[in-house]
Write a protein that holds these residues in place. Structure first.
Motif, mmCIF file in Angstrom:
data_model
loop_
_atom_site.group_PDB
_atom_site.id
_atom_site.type_symbol
_atom_site.label_atom_id
_atom_site.label_comp_id
_atom_site.label_asym_id
_atom_site.label_seq_id
_atom_site.Cartn_x
_atom_site.Cartn_y
_atom_site.Cartn_z
ATOM 1 N N LYS A 101 0.848 -1.187 0.000
ATOM 2 C CA LYS A 101 0.000 0.000 0.000
ATOM 3 C C LYS A 101 0.882 1.234 0.000
ATOM 4 N N TYR A 237 3.551 -10.030 -0.513
ATOM 5 C CA TYR A 237 3.301 -10.079 0.924
ATOM 6 C C TYR A 237 4.615 -10.085 1.687
ATOM 7 N N ALA A 240 6.423 -6.850 1.513
ATOM 8 C CA ALA A 240 5.853 -5.833 2.385
ATOM 9 C C ALA A 240 6.246 -6.072 3.827
ATOM 10 N N HIS A 241 6.478 -7.326 4.179
ATOM 11 C CA HIS A 241 6.768 -7.608 5.570
ATOM 12 C C HIS A 241 8.235 -7.849 5.852
ATOM 13 N N SER A 243 11.104 -5.875 5.091
ATOM 14 C CA SER A 243 11.892 -4.785 5.643
ATOM 15 C C SER A 243 11.204 -4.251 6.883
ATOM 16 N N SER A 244 12.014 -3.907 7.830
ATOM 17 C CA SER A 244 11.431 -3.382 9.059
ATOM 18 C C SER A 244 11.002 -1.942 8.847
ATOM 19 N N LYS A 245 11.458 -1.381 7.748
ATOM 20 C CA LYS A 245 11.142 0.020 7.513
ATOM 21 C C LYS A 245 9.764 0.142 6.866
ATOM 22 N N VAL A 246 8.963 0.959 7.450
ATOM 23 C CA VAL A 246 7.662 1.194 6.854
ATOM 24 C C VAL A 246 7.571 2.660 6.528
ATOM 25 N N THR A 248 5.765 5.727 6.334
ATOM 26 C CA THR A 248 4.578 6.490 6.686
ATOM 27 C C THR A 248 5.044 7.895 6.968
#
Lengths: 571, 710
Positions: A101, A237, A240-241, A243-246, A248
């Motif tokens: 996303k 999936y 998206a999961h 890397s610990s980096k998200v 936002t």
């Protein structure tokens, strides 16, 4: 979203090394009661069998599909009959994989929702890049021309990874020009609201950093697409999961004017808002209330009842209680209450319901005692109403086991509600058969006012008033020496509040300080005092790595400072 | 509210003493609002009686597991006597250290195990030894508790044996529990009570001076390995003075023993495997006893039966759950169907019809099946049935009797047909009788493709197969005492004798063969010609072989039976009285899907709140939807973490847009605050529902706990 064949493709046959053939043996008919002579050592696994397995699996695939069909026909939800329960939702929709996303999508969706009034027109924009262009990309004050240009830059990327959800959900009025104008209007609206907030990375930069390294050419051969579809989903999936980096935005609530609200004002504010659709909601509850008689009947016949569905079921159960249970002994348990435990439930049964004054060595003892009591005296009856059986405090395996055992008694009637998405996972087959549930869907859309009131929500400021007043309360009942001891500890903690490695005051040091202040004369008196504090949950002890006991007050420093201030005022 | 407080979570309510005596009888809750209270009491009583009868039928486990139990007992006796002999001979040291162990594979339906264990304990107590102890994993977190439970239960066994004359006060509990104390207790117990037992107990028991101690470990998988290992090692050391026999209850597969126990430990066990009746067969037995019989009037329609069996086959293999489903369907049937009063034994039902009220008569007339029946009658009779109550009652009695007879014949013929079809390759009509039953319930069986293919296959049966099938059918038919199908039984017997006397057919074949030999040497053309002629001849004579004719007759006979007796129940007038058909209620209450309900409520509020304003296309919701739906929808757009500020702003955008359309009245600052409060509430509700949770990875972020879900 995903069609079922895709799901099947994604299903990778899992070959469990051993045991599978045994399971199969179990499933397929085998003569019962026959003795299979097996001596100790012959449980070696036949290697040939293992190798064969996958092939068998493949062959069986067709059969499986058939069987699934059979299952769906009978138990699946997509039957017209299921007017009341659930809906015609496919499992695939609920349990699909998540695509990656983009962080701005929420804003986008919000704007769409805001912009488009009741009558929405959904246009399938899959094949139309033009439409995609019209989707507001980022709403921070930019002129339209700028944006169009920017979008042209990153167009290829859009094409390669068009957000799946977007494709479907974009709701655009048919005329393009309209969108543009509407969009700019709404963005200028936003300007006023967001001028204080910091804007994170520029959207363009972010898109590039996030985009795939080599954007795929527009016309991917369809054959390849088809094959990759399933694996792509899986890969997405994990991507998206992984890397610990998200990504936002970095905005925080503090920069917002109304950051945190305390519970009281929250309640006040909410009371001013009248919820919509109250007539329909009322109608729903009336439907549920018609079931009261049936519930009573089924409870008496040995079933227990569990209510699920969106919305607080507290009012419903409360109404059930007041209308049906006035003439019988019943126990209401607020599972959402943070201090609830099985122990306290059992205690209220033994003490208040059965009038037993003794104490019990352990919880299992108490449970056995209760069970025996109910088995011996069949005239005893007890209704258990549990709000939120799935709450944090009760969802443990042990608690569920004990509650299940209680509910399996023929003169204990349990009616409970569950809310959590994964609540049914609490129960294995053994527990389910103890509970002997009948499921009732009671979607009420009532707000979870009471249930969430104890929760430490991120947005609700827990005003320190409660701990502070309780501190004062407890300390007032203590001797001056004890108060002095506690004050010493507070001061030490406040002095050290800034050091991150502070673990607490060691007992020896504390004893030394207390002696110097003439508060205690032996370490026994200090220990006795500490026990009292601990009982009131004023302090917590922790064993350090060196085996020394460290004392800590589990209250935030602001409250402690307040407390000291007040103390000094009084003194 | 009386039940909310900040200091406690449990609230006990006791009614006043005066009130307490007036307890409402259960029947009163049986009132269905739609049906009114008429007959509700009677219906409830009928339900209750019927259920008691059915329940007692399901609880007869002994015969089911008789084979297993016999084997087990034999094993126990044999292994124990071995130990005894060895101890006398002082030989075979290695053997002595092995604990005889029976690994009992019970299947994954853990919930049904209790019943088996209970009856097992009972039989063992009666036949082998008074010392039978069963332990559960949750009672034994460590060896100490293990031994403690074992000891206390053993002592209880002993007390029971002494007919509870001296129920020792449990002061001895404080003593430490060790294997040594157990051994000494055992020797003391066997020495003192041994002679007494032999005099009192059954012969099997008296065979031994010291009966073995049987320890049943229910659901062995759930025991912690350490406890098991320790206990096995310890007890193997004491085996010579404490004759222990283990019984493992295993749910999965025997491999688990070796997974739980290392070789060093498992080598101390002398394991033998036993297999209990698989739960599928158990199901067949239960269905046989409860549904495929005219003994119980209650029947289940195809859909409902499929729901029940599918829950069984796809979810848990649990007989207990299946029976629960049956109970629920019985209850629902009596609760919903006003005419279910007649769902009882035939004489009683006839009597009840006589006392029917006007209302109930009306109910009968309203039954679709009855209406269809009336329409077929002559016009005078139609009028009489619709206006005259006595005529109606008499007719109803007649129809009830017909229905009863129909069922009796139905199940006999069903069984016969099953005997025929279950021996066919590929099982075109299903392997189990329940599958066949479902097909037959559905529609006219003989119209289905499967049935025609089955008949075709039957026409190819070999003689031996045909004979054995016919024998089985004969058994089935003669098992019923009723005379309805008496002539059929005779016919089947006739077929059998004919088949057995079929030796002459062989001669014919021989004759055929000799004809072939009689061919003279000729040229190719003549040979071809004569072969063709012979082929023609064969084709015509083929029907003439006696066996084939007979076979054809048998198949036709069966086909006839099916066409006459296996009519679908819908064709019977008054079938609604005994057939439960509300499959969806079963599914709703037994196989609920809470996640889907939540999903629907959040995604498509129109489904529940029938307001036109909420109507929307699939996949999107209008901005007037309830707050939680909007917040949910917005959060779906985020990946793992959600920034609360962004979320709140997005929420505000949506909501303000919706509000503006409604009313433009309130001042904006206050409105903003209210919207923020609504957002807070929605977020905390989503947290309660388990969609998000607070996280410390980043300030003012929450983590999403679900993925997908558009």
């Amino acid at each position: 979203m995903m069609s079922s064949p895709q799901m099947k493709e994604a299903k990778v046959p899992v070959v469990q090394f051993v045991g599978d053939d045994d399971v199969l043996n179990h499933i397929f008919d085998r003569e019962g009661g026959t003795k299979i002579k097996k001596e100790k050592a012959q449980l070696l696994v036949n290697p040939q069998k293992i190798i064969k397995k996958p092939e068998c699996e493949l062959e069986k695939r067709d059969q499986e599909v058939l069987k699934d069909q059979n299952y769906v026909e009978v138990l699946g939800r997509n039957i017209q009959e299921s007017l009341k329960n659930g809906s015609a939702v496919d499992g695939n929709k609920v349990y699909s994989f998540q695509s990656r996303k983009h962080s701005e999508e929420m804003t986008k969706l919000a704007l769409e929702l805001a912009k488009t009034p009741r009558k929405v027109v959904a246009v399938d924009s899959k094949n139309d890049p033009e439409v995609k262009k019209n989707v507001p990309w980022q709403s921070k004050g930019r002129s339209t021309s700028e944006k169009v240009q920017q979008e042209n830059n990153s167009k290829t990327e859009f094409l390669s990874t068009p957000p799946r959800s977007l494709r479907k959900r974009i709701i655009v009025p048919t005329s393009h020009c309209d969108t543009e104008s509407e969009y700019s209007a709404s963005s200028s609206e936003d300007d006023g609201e967001e001028d204080t907030t910091a804007v994170g990375l520029s959207p363009k930069g972010r898109a590039q950093s996030r985009g795939p390294p080599a954007p795929a050419p527009k016309g991917t051969p369809p054959k390849k697409m088809k094959r990759d579809k399933a694996s792509d989903l899986v890969e997405e999936y994990f991507e998206a999961h992984s890397s610990s980096k998200v990504l936002t935005s970095d905005r925080t609530l503090q920069k917002l004017r109304r950051a945190k609200v305390d519970p009281k004002t929250l309640r006040n504010l909410l009371s001013k808002f009248s919820p919509s659709f109250s007539a329909e909601i009322e109608q729903l509850s009336q439907q549920h209330e018609k079931l009261f008689h049936k519930w009573m009947l089924q409870l008496h016949l040995g079933f227990n009842i569990v209510l699920y569905g969106l919305g607080s079921k507290r009012d419903l159960l409360e109404k059930f209680r007041t209308t049906m249970l006035q003439d019988s002994v019943h126990l209401v348990i607020n599972g959402f209450f943070p201090g609830i435990s099985v122990k306290s439930i059992l205690n209220s049964i033994t003490e208040d319901v059965l009038g037993h004054m003794g104490t019990f060595q352990s919880v299992p003892d108490q449970r056995d005692w209760i069970i025996n009591k109910f088995k011996e005296d069949s005239s005893l009856e007890l209704f258990l109403l549990i709000h939120n059986l799935d709450s944090q405090m009760l969802r443990g395996d042990n608690s569920q086991q004990i509650l299940g055992q209680l509910s399996s008694l023929h003169n204990v009637y349990l009616i409970a509600s569950i809310d959590h998405l994964h609540a049914p996972l609490m129960w294995d087959h053994a527990k389910q058969s103890l509970y002997n549930w009948l499921w009732y869907e009671t979607t009420t859309y009532h707000p979870y006012t009471e249930e969430t009131s104890y929760e430490n929500s991120l947005l609700v400021k827990q005003s320190g008033s409660l701990p502070l007043s309780s501190l004062i309360h407890v300390l007032r009942s203590l001797t001056p020496n004890a108060r002095g001891i506690f004050r010493l500890l507070i001061k030490f903690q406040l002095d050290n509040q800034d050091s991150p490695s502070y673990t607490g005051l060691s007992f020896q040091d504390f004893y030394q300080q207390c002696r110097e202040a003439f508060l205690v004369n032996s370490d026994l008196t200090l220990r006795a005092q500490l026990t009292e504090f601990r009982d009131h949950k004023l302090i917590r002890t922790k064993k350090g790595t060196d085996g020394v006991e460290y004392l800590l007050i589990p209250v935030d420093s602001g409250t402690l400072a307040d407390f000291l201030e007040k103390e000094e005022e009084e003194a | 509210m009386a039940t909310s407080s900040v200091s406690k979570g449990c609230f006990v309510f006791k009614p006043d003493f005066k009130k307490r005596k007036i307890s409402v009888p259960i029947e009163d809750y049986f009132n269905n609002e739609i049906l009114g209270s008429e007959d509700s009491k009677l219906r409830f009583e009928t339900y209750h009686l019927l259920w008691q009868r059915m329940k007692s039928e399901t609880e007869l486990q002994e015969e089911l597991n008789k084979n297993l139990f016999d084997n087990l007992i034999e094993f126990l006796q044999k292994s124990h006597s071995d130990v005894q002999k060895n101890s006398r001979n002082w030989g075979c040291q290695m053997k002595l250290r092995e604990i005889p162990t029976a690994a009992l594979i019970l299947g994954v339906n853990v919930t049904d195990h209790d019943l088996i264990f209970r009856s097992l304990t009972e039989t063992l107590r009666n036949n082998v030894t008074p010392y039978v102890v069963s332990l559960q994993a949750k009672d034994c977190p460590d060896v100490k508790h293990f031994l403690q439970k074992l000891t206390s239960q053993l002592m209880d066994c002993c007390v029971d044996e002494k007919s509870k004359e001296t129920r020792s006060p449990k002061t001895s509990r404080t003593t430490s529990y060790s294997m040594d104390s157990l051994c000494s207790w055992y020797t003391a117990a066997t020495q003192t009570t041994g002679p007494k037992l032999t005099s009192k107990k059954r012969t099997t028991c008296s065979q031994w001076q010291c009966p073995p101690v049987v320890l049943i470990l229910k659901n062995m998988e759930s025991f912690s390995t350490k406890v098991l290992q320790d206990f096995i090692i310890i007890s193997s050391q004491h085996l010579h003075e404490f004759p222990l026999i283990l019984i493992f209850g295993i749910a999965t597969s025997p491999v688990i023993i070796h997974r739980l126990l290392p070789h060093a430990v498992s080598s101390l066990l002398c394991i033998e495997l036993f297999q209990s009746l698989s739960s599928k067969e158990h199901l067949t037995v239960i269905l046989d006893k409860l549904l495929f019989t005219a003994q119980f009037p209650f029947k289940i329609s195809k859909k409902a039966l499929q729901v029940l069996t599918n829950i069984f086959l796809y979810h848990d293999f649990s007989i207990r759950n299946f029976i629960k489903g049956l109970k629920l369907s019985l209850l629902e049937h009596f609760y919903l169907q006003p005419l279910s009063v007649l769902c009882c034994d035939l004489p009683e039902a006839k009597k009840r019809v006589k006392f029917f009220s006007v209302n109930q008569c009306e109910n009968i007339r309203r039954l679709p099946s009855f209406r269809r029946y009336v329409e077929k009658q002559a016009s005078e009779k139609q009028v009489a049935l619709l206006t005259n109550e006595t005529v109606l009652k008499e007719e109803t009695q007649l129809l009830l009797e017909n229905l009863h007879v129909y069922h009796m014949n139905y199940f006999l013929v069903l069984r016969c047909l099953h005997n025929f079809t279950s021996c066919l390759p590929k099982y075109p009509l299903g392997r189990q009788i329940r599958e066949l039953y479902c097909t037959c319930l559905d529609d006219n069986v003989w119209d289905s493709e499967e049935y025609t293919s089955a008949l075709q296959l039957l026409r190819m049966l070999a003689k031996e197969e045909l004979v054995s099938v016919l024998e089985k059918c004969c058994e089935v038919l003669s098992s019923s005492a009723e005379k309805q199908l008496g002539s059929t039984a005779q016919k089947v017997k006739g077929f059998l004798t004919q088949l057995q006397n079929l030796d002459d057919s062989k001669e014919e074949e021989d004759a055929c063969g000799s004809q072939l030999k009689g061919l003279q040497k000729t040229d190719l053309y003549h040979l071809q010609k004569s072969l063709l002629e012979m082929k023609e001849l064969r084709r015509t004579t083929k029907k003439q072989t006696k066996f084939e004719m007979l076979r054809e007759n048998v198949v036709n006979f069966i086909d006839n039976l099916v066409r006459v007796y296996l009519l679908p129940p819908e064709s019977q007038p008054l079938h609604e009285v005994v057939y439960f058909s509300a499959a969806h209620t079963l599914r709703e209450h037994l196989n609920a899907a809470p996640r889907i309900a939540l999903h629907t409520a959040l995604n498509n509020p129109y489904y529940y709140l029938k307001n036109e304003a909420l109507k929307s296309e699939e996949g999107c919701i209008p901005n007037t939807a309830p707050d939680i739906c909007i917040a949910y929808k917005l959060h779906l757009e985020c990946s793992r973490l959600i920034n609360l500020v962004d979320w709140s702003e997005a929420f505000a955008t949506v909501v303000t847009a919706a509000e503006k359309m409604d009313a433009n009245s309130t001042s904006s600052e206050e409105m903003n605050e209210i919207i923020h409060a609504r957002f807070i509430r929605a977020v905390s509700e989503l947290e309660l529902l388990g969609f998000i949770k607070p996280t410390k990875q980043k300030t003012d972020h929450v983590a999403r706990l679900t993925w997908g879900g558009c």
